[in-house]
Scaffold this motif. Structure first.
Motif, PDB file in Angstrom:
ATOM      1  N   PHE A   1       0.829  -1.201   0.030  1.00  0.00           N
ATOM      2  CA  PHE A   1      -0.010  -0.061   0.039  1.00  0.00           C
ATOM      3  C   PHE A   1       0.892   1.093   0.075  1.00  0.00           C
ATOM      4  O   PHE A   1       1.807   1.343   0.887  1.00  0.00           O
ATOM      5  N   SER A  13       0.953   3.526   3.377  1.00  0.00           N
ATOM      6  CA  SER A  13       1.048   2.938   4.552  1.00  0.00           C
ATOM      7  C   SER A  13       2.294   3.277   5.329  1.00  0.00           C
ATOM      8  O   SER A  13       1.883   3.162   6.682  1.00  0.00           O
ATOM      9  N   HIS A  61      -9.211 -14.166  15.316  1.00  0.00           N
ATOM     10  CA  HIS A  61      -8.186 -13.842  16.289  1.00  0.00           C
ATOM     11  C   HIS A  61      -8.234 -14.630  17.581  1.00  0.00           C
ATOM     12  O   HIS A  61      -7.741 -14.531  18.463  1.00  0.00           O
ATOM     13  N   SER A  90      -0.605 -11.700  13.925  1.00  0.00           N
ATOM     14  CA  SER A  90      -0.694 -10.403  14.903  1.00  0.00           C
ATOM     15  C   SER A  90      -1.694  -9.455  13.942  1.00  0.00           C
ATOM     16  O   SER A  90      -1.784  -9.513  12.870  1.00  0.00           O
ATOM     17  N   ASN A  91      -1.731  -8.296  14.833  1.00  0.00           N
ATOM     18  CA  ASN A  91      -2.444  -7.245  13.997  1.00  0.00           C
ATOM     19  C   ASN A  91      -1.556  -6.528  13.001  1.00  0.00           C
ATOM     20  O   ASN A  91      -0.544  -6.377  12.996  1.00  0.00           O
ATOM     21  N   GLY A  92      -2.470  -6.482  11.763  1.00  0.00           N
ATOM     22  CA  GLY A  92      -1.678  -5.825  10.683  1.00  0.00           C
ATOM     23  C   GLY A  92      -0.721  -6.809   9.913  1.00  0.00           C
ATOM     24  O   GLY A  92       0.062  -6.610   9.005  1.00  0.00           O
ATOM     25  N   ALA A  93      -1.002  -8.304  10.305  1.00  0.00           N
ATOM     26  CA  ALA A  93      -0.241  -9.290   9.689  1.00  0.00           C
ATOM     27  C   ALA A  93      -0.639  -9.242   8.125  1.00  0.00           C
ATOM     28  O   ALA A  93       0.389  -9.973   7.440  1.00  0.00           O
ATOM     29  N   GLY A  94      -1.762  -9.025   7.654  1.00  0.00           N
ATOM     30  CA  GLY A  94      -1.742  -9.090   6.122  1.00  0.00           C
ATOM     31  C   GLY A  94      -3.178 -10.119   6.000  1.00  0.00           C
ATOM     32  O   GLY A  94      -3.349 -10.296   4.864  1.00  0.00           O
ATOM     33  N   LYS A  95      -3.806 -10.541   7.004  1.00  0.00           N
ATOM     34  CA  LYS A  95      -4.972 -11.382   6.756  1.00  0.00           C
ATOM     35  C   LYS A  95      -6.138 -10.964   5.978  1.00  0.00           C
ATOM     36  O   LYS A  95      -6.336 -11.641   5.108  1.00  0.00           O
ATOM     37  N   THR A  96      -6.549  -9.676   6.372  1.00  0.00           N
ATOM     38  CA  THR A  96      -7.616  -9.297   5.668  1.00  0.00           C
ATOM     39  C   THR A  96      -7.183  -8.918   4.068  1.00  0.00           C
ATOM     40  O   THR A  96      -7.870  -9.301   2.975  1.00  0.00           O
ATOM     41  N   THR A  97      -5.893  -8.519   4.034  1.00  0.00           N
ATOM     42  CA  THR A  97      -5.531  -8.105   2.678  1.00  0.00           C
ATOM     43  C   THR A  97      -5.454  -9.470   1.743  1.00  0.00           C
ATOM     44  O   THR A  97      -5.737  -9.454   0.555  1.00  0.00           O
ATOM     45  N   ALA A 106       2.036  -5.278   2.933  1.00  0.00           N
ATOM     46  CA  ALA A 106       1.213  -5.647   3.580  1.00  0.00           C
ATOM     47  C   ALA A 106       1.305  -7.402   3.213  1.00  0.00           C
ATOM     48  O   ALA A 106       0.899  -8.314   4.171  1.00  0.00           O
ATOM     49  N   GLN A 112       4.351   1.238   6.044  1.00  0.00           N
ATOM     50  CA  GLN A 112       4.755   0.235   6.728  1.00  0.00           C
ATOM     51  C   GLN A 112       5.382  -0.762   5.406  1.00  0.00           C
ATOM     52  O   GLN A 112       5.428  -0.128   4.175  1.00  0.00           O
TER      53      GLN A 112
END
Ligand SMILES: Nc1ncnc2c1ncn2[C@@H]1O[C@H](COP(=O)(O)OP(=O)(O)OP(=O)(O)O)[C@@H](O)[C@H]1O
Length: 266
Positions: A15, A18, A209, A42-49, A23, A20
């Protein structure tokens, strides 16, 4: 060896703003037909992406997505919509609130068909729907003519799941689909998930989660961290694990100390 229904091959997604790293940083994952994998991280690991790249809402910068032997990487979302079912965390996202339970189901069963075929919700499918609603034990089969906005979050999410599954997608994607429900409704929706995946033989990827659900749902647990798959658990090793073992394996695979709130132990 069963054929692969889903192949994610070295997928990279960045992104621009981002601030970061990527993703998704070279994610590869293969699911056999009928396989059910959970995804934790972990949070922001890329699962939803990852789910959105598979569903077509996001285009990867590198790599390929193959569904049932067809490379769909560049297909727009609407072209693969009939192949990919998705249920989100928000129960309102998967159903039309102003339409009745029955109208929502008819929409799900006829979506993507040409108009001339639209009335053809076969009686067998309709029966299957009513039977599935009955098995849910939420009384929805008696509320077929009620507008969906009047249902509880759990009832609405169960309906969204049923709608996604009724179309018998080649791949079913579940993105924390019980996270916003109270424990009792969450359990009912998880049980429905088990039944539908088993009865329809759906190839399924479920982001959660909840480490307990990551182990008790499906037959495989994929762990992601900072845009990568860091662990892929299945078979005897997975069967022997409890939540504590999974948390430990998670920490070990990440090569860093993670605070519990980064892992969200449930
Ligand atoms: N539309 C976007 N624009 C910019 N950055 C994004 C966008 N979507 C996601 N990201 C970033 O990409 C990374 C992965 O996000 P993603 O939502 O896939 O993680 P996740 O594993 O689902 O996290 P969580 O468990 O917290 O929901 C994060 O750093 C996030 O900030």
């Amino acid at each position: 060896m069963p054929s692969s229904m889903l192949v994610v091959d070295r997928v990279v997604k960045r992104f621009v703003h981002s601030g970061q790293g990527a993703a998704l940083d070279g994610v590869s994952l293969e699911l056999a037909a009928g396989e059910f994998a959970t995804v934790v991280g972990s949070n922001g690991a890329g699962k939803t992406t990852l789910l959105h790249v598979i569903a077509g809402g996001l285009l990867p910068d590198e790599g390929r997505v193959v569904v049932d032997g067809h490379e769909v990487t560049a297909w727009p979302q609407h072209r693969r919509a009939g192949w990919i079912g998705m249920v989100f965390q928000d129960p309102a996202a998967g159903t039309a609130g102003s339409l009745t339970v029955e109208e929502n189901m008819v929409l799900a069963l006829t979506a993507g068909r040409r108009r001339t075929l639209a009335p053809a919700v076969r009686p067998a499918r309709r029966e299957w729907v009513v039977e599935s609603l009955r098995r849910l034990g939420m009384g929805l089969e008696q509320r077929l003519h009620v507008a969906v906005r009047h249902l509880s979050g759990g009832q609405r999410q169960a309906l969204a799941l049923l709608m996604a599954a009724a179309r018998q997608p080649r791949v079913l994607l579940l993105d924390e689909h019980t996270a916003s429900l109270d424990p009792q409704a969450a359990e009912a929706v998880l049980e429905l998930t088990r039944q539908l995946v088993r009865d329809l033989g759906l190839t399924t990827l479920m982001v959660t989660h909840n480490l307990k659900h990551a182990l008790t749902m499906g037959d495989r647990t994929v762990i992601m961290h900072r845009g990568r798959v860091v662990l892929d658990l299945r078979g005897e090793r997975r069967r022997r694990m409890d939540v504590g073992d999974l948390a430990e394996a998670f920490r070990h695979a990440c090569h860093e100390v993670l605070a519990d709130d980064q892992m969200i132990l449930a």
